[in-house]
Design an enzyme around this catalytic site. Structure first.
Site, PDB file in Angstrom:
ATOM      1  N   SER A  49       0.806  -1.221   0.000  1.00 44.60           N
ATOM      2  CA  SER A  49       0.000   0.000   0.000  1.00 44.60           C
ATOM      3  C   SER A  49       0.838   1.270   0.000  1.00 44.60           C
ATOM      4  O   SER A  49       0.332   2.337  -0.355  1.00 44.60           O
ATOM      5  CB  SER A  49      -0.942   0.013   1.205  1.00 44.60           C
ATOM      6  OG  SER A  49      -0.216  -0.057   2.418  1.00 44.60           O
ATOM      7  N   ASP A 355      -4.180   7.786   8.182  1.00 41.89           N
ATOM      8  CA  ASP A 355      -5.279   6.993   8.745  1.00 41.89           C
ATOM      9  C   ASP A 355      -4.845   6.038   9.855  1.00 41.89           C
ATOM     10  O   ASP A 355      -5.584   5.145  10.226  1.00 41.89           O
ATOM     11  CB  ASP A 355      -5.986   6.211   7.638  1.00 41.89           C
ATOM     12  CG  ASP A 355      -5.050   5.248   6.908  1.00 41.89           C
ATOM     13  OD1 ASP A 355      -3.891   5.102   7.340  1.00 41.89           O
ATOM     14  OD2 ASP A 355      -5.467   4.640   5.902  1.00 41.89           O
ATOM     15  N   HIS A 358      -1.199   4.519   7.111  1.00 45.05           N
ATOM     16  CA  HIS A 358      -0.580   5.093   5.916  1.00 45.05           C
ATOM     17  C   HIS A 358      -0.243   6.560   6.128  1.00 45.05           C
ATOM     18  O   HIS A 358      -0.807   7.221   7.002  1.00 45.05           O
ATOM     19  CB  HIS A 358      -1.524   4.922   4.716  1.00 45.05           C
ATOM     20  CG  HIS A 358      -1.983   3.509   4.521  1.00 45.05           C
ATOM     21  ND1 HIS A 358      -3.229   3.074   4.927  1.00 45.05           N
ATOM     22  CD2 HIS A 358      -1.355   2.437   3.995  1.00 45.05           C
ATOM     23  CE1 HIS A 358      -3.346   1.781   4.655  1.00 45.05           C
ATOM     24  NE2 HIS A 358      -2.229   1.371   4.096  1.00 45.05           N
TER      25      HIS A 358
END
Length: 390
Positions: A49, A355, A358
């Protein structure tokens, strides 16, 4: 008259001395050849990610607002409010942002493709994405997708009659000149923290980096020559670690408030990864492989946030996280019978964590600014000269 002759002699002697000095300098100084800036026609990225530009969002549930609300003003499949470090890499080398390989709509692969997916690991994991968010597209699967992509694009270029469609596909001769980027390994550690003892996890690291080396070899055998390898970040500094922690025992956290043992494991992984890169340089004699220390770039934001223009780095920008109540970014939930929305902080540009897991665009830009100029790389070269073997 005598004085004039003396002056002429002095001038002649001075001129002769200057000429001799110039000759000496020209013969003693070797010619310095300035290498031109690397011209990368494409980028092929592999990772999780930290560099996924829409892969996992296309394959499973789409990532929704407020993700992407900053730079793009809409969700783009990125786990951030805006750009990722891979986007800043593309900007630096003058290429468009990468389309996710798994995105079937609106994708353009003329200048590369992104095989990264959120939740990816280097080694295959025996669990599904619906359990703990681990992607089925481990690094070996991403490499398999790349192999297929390269083969099929060669076939399609010859079959397509439309110039417009052909312009969305890569040129076969450009695979050898492309930049191959890697940012993966963090999730191997996170799975290990959940399923193994620290000693057991540490014992698996040599095998993890062996799998990584196999991926690099595969691309090298297909003609790839330039590799830009990110190490893993300080996973112990992710705010999610603190959500359910309670009161930590003395020595559990480091001076920046990060989980000390987790960061030590990340540094151990990075040591082994760097050893692997050094060995690959010896083995792959035509490859230019750059090891990139994103760990240091990210930890700087934890240890010196105010100096770098950031607020509390352990404070989450998007979501509601107060004591034992946690509502994730963009979701709704109830706290004391009151509906709460996990919204966005007033100034994301000053936040490090987007968040809880991330990074914000501002943090990603800091990582890019600290690494792309060669200050935190081995060898110490900017990405615009990473095509030259040192």
């Amino acid at each position: 008259m005598k004085n004039d002759l003396e002056k002429l002699k002095l001038m002649a002697s001075s001129a002769l001395f200057s000429w001799l000095l110039l000759c000496l300098l020209l013969t003693a100084t070797p010619a310095v050849s300035v290498q031109p800036t690397c011209t990368f026609p494409a980028i092929y990225n592999f990772g999780d990610s930290n560099s996924d530009t829409g892969g996992i969002s296309a394959a499973f549930e789409p990532i929704r607002a407020p993700y992407g609300q900053g730079y793009f003003h809409r969700p783009t499949g990125r786990d951030s409010d805006g750009r990722l470090t891979i986007d800043f890499i593309a900007e630096r080398v003058g290429l468009p942002y990468l389309s996710a390989y798994l995105n079937s709509l609106g994708a353009n692969f003329r200048h590369g493709a992104n095989f990264a997916t959120g939740g990816s690991t280097i080694r295959r994991q025996n669990e599904t994405i619906f359990q703990y968010g681990i992607s089925p597209f481990s690094l070996d699967m991403q490499i398999s997708q790349f192999d297929q992509f390269k083969e099929r694009s060669a076939q399609l270029v010859t079959q397509m009659k439309s110039t417009f469609e052909r312009e969305k596909l890569p040129r076969q001769e450009e695979f050898a000149k492309a930049l191959y980027t890697f940012d993966i390994g963090q999730n191997d550690l996170s799975v290990g923290f959940r399923t193994m003892s620290y000693d057991q996890l540490k014992a698996t690291i040599p095998d993890i980096v062996t799998h990584f080396a196999s991926a690099v070899r595969n691309i090298y055998q297909q003609g790839g020559r330039t590799f830009w390898v990110h190490n893993t970040g300080p996973i112990g500094c992710l705010p999610v670690n603190m959500f359910y922690m309670g009161t930590p025992a003395p020595g559990y956290l480091d001076k920046s408030g990060c989980v000390k043992a987790q960061n030590e494991m990340a540094m151990e992984f990075n040591r082994k990864l760097k050893e692997t890169v050094i060995n690959l340089r010896k083995e792959l004699t035509k490859a230019a492989i750059t090891y990139v220390d994103v760990y240091t770039a990210k930890y700087e934001m934890m240890s010196n946030p105010k100096k770098l223009g950031f607020a509390d780095p352990l404070k989450v920008c998007c979501g509601y996280h107060e004591k034992y109540d946690h509502i994730w970014c963009g979701n709704k939930g109830k706290v004391n019978n009151t509906e709460i929305y996990g919204g966005v902080c007033p100034n994301p540009a000053m936040a490090v964590s987007w968040d809880g897991v991330h990074y914000t665009e501002a943090a990603n830009k800091h990582v890019a600014d600290r690494t792309l100029n060669g200050l935190l790389t081995d060898p110490s070269v900017p990405i615009t000269r990473a095509c030259y073997r040192q």
